[in-house]
Design a protein around this motif. Sequence first.
Motif, PDB file in Angstrom:
ATOM      1  N   LEU A  30     -10.717   3.499  -5.474  1.00 34.35           N
ATOM      2  CA  LEU A  30     -10.426   2.199  -4.877  1.00 34.35           C
ATOM      3  C   LEU A  30     -10.063   1.177  -5.958  1.00 34.35           C
ATOM      4  O   LEU A  30     -10.723   1.089  -6.991  1.00 34.35           O
ATOM      5  N   HIS A  31      -9.010   0.397  -5.696  1.00 36.02           N
ATOM      6  CA  HIS A  31      -8.554  -0.652  -6.617  1.00 36.02           C
ATOM      7  C   HIS A  31      -8.475  -1.967  -5.843  1.00 36.02           C
ATOM      8  O   HIS A  31      -7.858  -2.039  -4.777  1.00 36.02           O
ATOM      9  N   ARG A  88      -7.040  -5.491  -4.868  1.00 41.93           N
ATOM     10  CA  ARG A  88      -5.694  -6.036  -4.924  1.00 41.93           C
ATOM     11  C   ARG A  88      -5.673  -7.549  -4.727  1.00 41.93           C
ATOM     12  O   ARG A  88      -4.943  -8.263  -5.395  1.00 41.93           O
ATOM     13  N   ILE A  90      -5.949   1.711   3.063  1.00 46.96           N
ATOM     14  CA  ILE A  90      -5.995   0.273   2.823  1.00 46.96           C
ATOM     15  C   ILE A  90      -7.294  -0.239   3.428  1.00 46.96           C
ATOM     16  O   ILE A  90      -7.591   0.021   4.599  1.00 46.96           O
ATOM     17  N   ALA A 146      -0.878   4.502  -1.948  1.00 48.97           N
ATOM     18  CA  ALA A 146      -2.270   4.476  -1.497  1.00 48.97           C
ATOM     19  C   ALA A 146      -2.464   5.430  -0.323  1.00 48.97           C
ATOM     20  O   ALA A 146      -1.567   5.610   0.507  1.00 48.97           O
ATOM     21  N   SER A 147      -3.658   6.016  -0.248  1.00 51.01           N
ATOM     22  CA  SER A 147      -3.994   6.847   0.905  1.00 51.01           C
ATOM     23  C   SER A 147      -4.705   6.028   1.975  1.00 51.01           C
ATOM     24  O   SER A 147      -4.673   6.379   3.154  1.00 51.01           O
ATOM     25  N   ARG A 196      -8.375  -3.868  -0.647  1.00 47.46           N
ATOM     26  CA  ARG A 196      -8.422  -2.809  -1.655  1.00 47.46           C
ATOM     27  C   ARG A 196      -7.541  -1.639  -1.227  1.00 47.46           C
ATOM     28  O   ARG A 196      -7.415  -1.343  -0.042  1.00 47.46           O
ATOM     29  N   PHE A 197      -6.919  -0.974  -2.211  1.00 51.46           N
ATOM     30  CA  PHE A 197      -6.128   0.228  -1.979  1.00 51.46           C
ATOM     31  C   PHE A 197      -6.852   1.416  -2.612  1.00 51.46           C
ATOM     32  O   PHE A 197      -7.357   1.310  -3.739  1.00 51.46           O
ATOM     33  N   ARG A 198      -6.901   2.539  -1.899  1.00 50.45           N
ATOM     34  CA  ARG A 198      -7.385   3.770  -2.513  1.00 50.45           C
ATOM     35  C   ARG A 198      -6.184   4.545  -3.034  1.00 50.45           C
ATOM     36  O   ARG A 198      -5.359   5.036  -2.249  1.00 50.45           O
ATOM     37  N   ILE A 199      -6.081   4.652  -4.333  1.00 47.79           N
ATOM     38  CA  ILE A 199      -4.964   5.326  -4.985  1.00 47.79           C
ATOM     39  C   ILE A 199      -5.514   6.473  -5.822  1.00 47.79           C
ATOM     40  O   ILE A 199      -6.415   6.266  -6.650  1.00 47.79           O
ATOM     41  N   GLY A 246       0.814  -1.213   0.000  1.00 48.71           N
ATOM     42  CA  GLY A 246       0.000   0.000   0.000  1.00 48.71           C
ATOM     43  C   GLY A 246       0.842   1.256   0.000  1.00 48.71           C
ATOM     44  O   GLY A 246       0.568   2.204  -0.742  1.00 48.71           O
TER      45      GLY A 246
END
Length: 556
Positions: free
Chosen positions: A214-215, A217, A195, A192-193, A207-210, A187
Amino acid sequence: MANIVQMMIDRGLLNRADLQKVQQAGRSGEPLYRLAVKTGLVAEDDFLALTGEALGLELLAELPDDYDPRPFMSISPLFLEKHCLLPLRLGDDSLSIVVNDPFDFQVIDTLKQLFPGRTIQSRLGREALIKTWIRTHFAAAEADGEEEADADVKANSGPLYEDTDHLRDLASEAPIIKLVNDFLTGGVEAGASDIHLEPSEDSLRLRFRIDGILHEREFFPSHLQQAIISRVKIMAKMDIAEHRLPQDGRIRSKIAGKDIDLRVSSLPTMYGESVVLRILDRSSVIMSLNQLGFPANEQRQFEELIRRPYGIILVTGPTGSGKTTTLYAALQTINAPDKKIITIEDPVEYELKGINQVQVNTKAGLNFASGLRSIVRQDPDIILIGEIRDRETADIAIQSALTGHLVFSTLHTNDAAGAVTRLIEIGIEDYLLSSSLIGIMAQRLVRVLCPACKETYVPEASLVQRLQLPFVPTDSAPIYRPRGCKACSNSGYQGRIAIFELLQITDDIRSLILENSSSTVIRDAAIANGMTLLRIDGWQKVRAGITSIAEVLRVT
């Protein structure tokens, strides 16, 4: 709490020598009045009588014959015992409880979250008696419920009956430690901001917020869920035995070579606990105003505002729109040896050299309003308030501005003009607002097109007309759209930039504030004076090839 201790002394329940013993024992962090009772220096009955008299609370000696614990079965008995609290009756607008320590405000706040819209009505009870009631009624109710709906309880409340020692053992196994460390590192490295760990019936989704999106993973098998969540909670110093109530924690660690703060939040869901970790990179460099994406004219105007000797400057926008970054950049710009700058924030996201930063601590009674009152007595030149949430904070901020301080803060409004009506709605007098306010800036973050793969195109004329673009793309002057490549993980974007709307409080705007004009009227007057709207700034960045039409439409 200090008043209760003083009352103990005044009534002769505690003498000065005893108080010294209590204060020495108080290094554990427990309140002095509780330690006085726990150590036997003050009898529990005397404490309850004194507290009942001070707060007007009656002592409950026995439960009603028709007491029914079923409305409260979502609360863990471990939590009730830990806080020596028993819920009595749930009404339409009230919750009655019996409690041994009515000064445990943290547990009162938790009950208000669990039963929103209800006032808490407290009674006092002896510790041993309350714990006996909890064990008698909640153990019996759980046993009855298990026979009738064992499957339903497990499905809806997740792994609530897991042995704490077993959970700790699971979380301490090397594979689990490595797995958690790997996704934390992933993350941070991905920029990412946040997790997100989200349980479902058959898996735990990561999921990662980039760049605000949200994406997905990874999906972990459901049998690892308890161990993964427990590992995170142990790292964050949270209670791993408590699964039924929301919790907050914090992790400070060196991850991927960076000093990272992780703010951890857990929330009970149907299939277990959902956990979100907010990543704060303490080693990251604070951006300058030049890097934020200001148009030249707006940056010049904003720099003039932040160099004023006094007044209030507000930055508005939703959570995650970059307000704190903008304010930090402003403070960095005006920070100098001859200026004393103090901030009060929740949380302190980055450390600023040469600036005094205060962390809100609601558990200890330090909120924005109480902290701000103390800050004003510290002879500051410039004050930053993380957020204006209520009238009391707004009142102190305005008085500070009127007495010669430059005050920065944030508000959650959709546009700049909306900040004026929001402050008037919470009770600020229009004449005070017009006298103290000098500027409001609304902002949003849009993703920046990946320079390696962005492609040119000319949108259809109907789309240009419908969106009212202030320019017409042509074959010789096209715009760009995302495509996706390896460099940007096929997202089509890399990084983010802000779009701005700066409302300067001119004499015309002050007159409109005094006339209690609507935000629409104020906005129209500001546009007539040259204010650029958020969407217009977004279209300018589309024309410059920085972002896409879709991004501007997403955030404005």
